[in-house]
Scaffold this active site. Structure first.
Site, short mmCIF file in Angstrom:
data_model
loop_
_atom_site.label_atom_id
_atom_site.label_comp_id
_atom_site.label_asym_id
_atom_site.label_seq_id
_atom_site.Cartn_x
_atom_site.Cartn_y
_atom_site.Cartn_z
N GLY A 134 0.77 -1.19 -0.19
CA GLY A 134 -0.17 0.15 0.24
C GLY A 134 0.69 1.31 -0.20
N CYS A 135 0.54 2.33 -0.25
CA CYS A 135 0.97 3.42 -0.72
C CYS A 135 1.51 4.33 0.87
CB CYS A 135 0.00 4.40 -0.97
SG CYS A 135 -1.22 4.75 -0.29
N PHE A 136 0.31 4.34 1.54
CA PHE A 136 0.99 5.31 3.65
C PHE A 136 1.77 3.93 3.80
CE2 PHE A 136 -2.74 7.20 4.21
CZ PHE A 136 -2.07 8.72 3.99
N ALA A 137 1.80 2.61 3.32
CA ALA A 137 2.67 1.54 4.05
C ALA A 137 4.05 1.22 3.36
CB ALA A 137 2.36 -0.01 3.76
#
Length: 324
Positions: A134-137
């Protein structure tokens, strides 16, 4: 030259993936599958590609492509793979969250490797299927992995990150349309964001103690990019922390340590992650910045494809930011 297929090509990640693959010297787009736009030009959904391709959306898939990218909404990749089958030699790169957690990583006898190259490069190189992070991840893990490996995350970690409106997808919602988002900032899903699961699994993969992750995500009034800050107790010096990070990322193609404070324009439209360290009393502040659609999604997916097929890791991804 490998043949690629894209499932769900009308969204933001699909559009960025098409843009990258059109200019990739080792890859050819065989089809872009869409149930709602079959027969229409790609540029009808992605106006930035007008004049760059004559491709049209397809209502059929070619099960013999070398690699297929799944750019579907979360939960939809599983159902699509149940109903559609590819050849045994077709590699799969999924951009949803369907297969990121260890408990969900095996599907129809195929194991999905978590596709963060800075963590799993060797496993990615031999993988048949990838669960793209994921992007935040991505932004948060890249900021914290060196500390996790060194066993320096035993205390609680406070994380604050702001993302652009493209992180919410192309579908309109109350918090994504212009009148609401412009000149506005807000938090959402405090301490419960869905990316915390994959972040926790990666940080715990070194077998060292990891404190509680207290993550507050924010909606920004801009279109793309993620700026994440994380701080935790740290007894070492700033020079020791800088060496720790430099050593960890010495072979990373896209993750770089900056001595200067960061801003988003440094990384927007690139596959880069920039990291900055700051020491205050007994706290270490780690700032990381990425483009949520590239290093946080489509760019990282192509980076994984490059590793899987033995291409140079940076192939097709040497993109320059527009900082002016």
């Amino acid at each position: 030259m490998i043949k690629t297929g894209i499932i769900g090509g009308s969204g933001y990640t699909g559009g960025e993936l098409i843009r990258i693959l059109l200019n990739h010297p080792q890859a050819q787009i065989d089809f872009v599958y869409s149930t709602t736009r079959a027969g229409k030009p790609i540029s009808s959904a992605h106006q930035d590609l007008l004049g760059l391709t004559d491709l049209q959306f397809s209502g059929e898939i070619n099960p013999e492509v070398d690699v297929v990218f799944l750019c579907l909404g979360h939960g939809n990749s599983t159902s699509f793979l149940k109903e559609n089958h590819f050849s045994a030699s077709t590699k799969v790169i999924d951009l949803s969250n369907d297969f990121r957690l260890q408990a969900d990583s095996v599907f129809n006898g195929q194991r999905f490797i978590y596709g963060l190259p800075e963590l799993n490069r060797s496993s990615i190189q031999s993988a048949e299927a990838i669960a793209n992070p994921g992007c935040f991840a991505t932004a948060i893990q890249l900021g914290l992995l060196p500390l996790a490996k060194a066993g320096l995350l035993g205390e609680d970690v406070h994380i604050n990150a702001v993302t652009g409106s493209t992180g919410a997808g192309v579908g309109l919602s109350e918090t994504s349309h212009f009148s609401w988002r412009n000149n506005n900032v807000s938090w959402y899903k405090p301490f419960t964001h869905q990316h915390l699961g994959e972040i926790g699994e990666s940080l715990n993969s070194y077998g060292k103690s990891v404190g509680k992750l207290m993550f507050l995500p924010n909606r920004g009034n801009f279109t793309r990019g993620i700026l994440a800050t994380a701080y935790t107790k740290y007894s070492g010096t700033l020079d020791e922390a800088s060496k720790l990070y430099s050593d960890f990322y010495k072979d990373a193609a896209f993750t770089h340590i900056s001595d200067e404070e960061l801003h988003l324009k440094q990384v927007v439209n690139t596959n880069q992650c920039h990291i900055h360290l700051h020491k205050h009393d007994d706290l270490l502040l780690v700032t990381s910045a990425i483009d949520n659609l590239l290093k946080g999604a489509s760019g990282q997916a192509v980076q994984n494809m490059n590793l899987m097929f033995g291409f140079p890791e940076t192939e097709g991804l040497l993109l320059k930011a527009g900082v002016f």
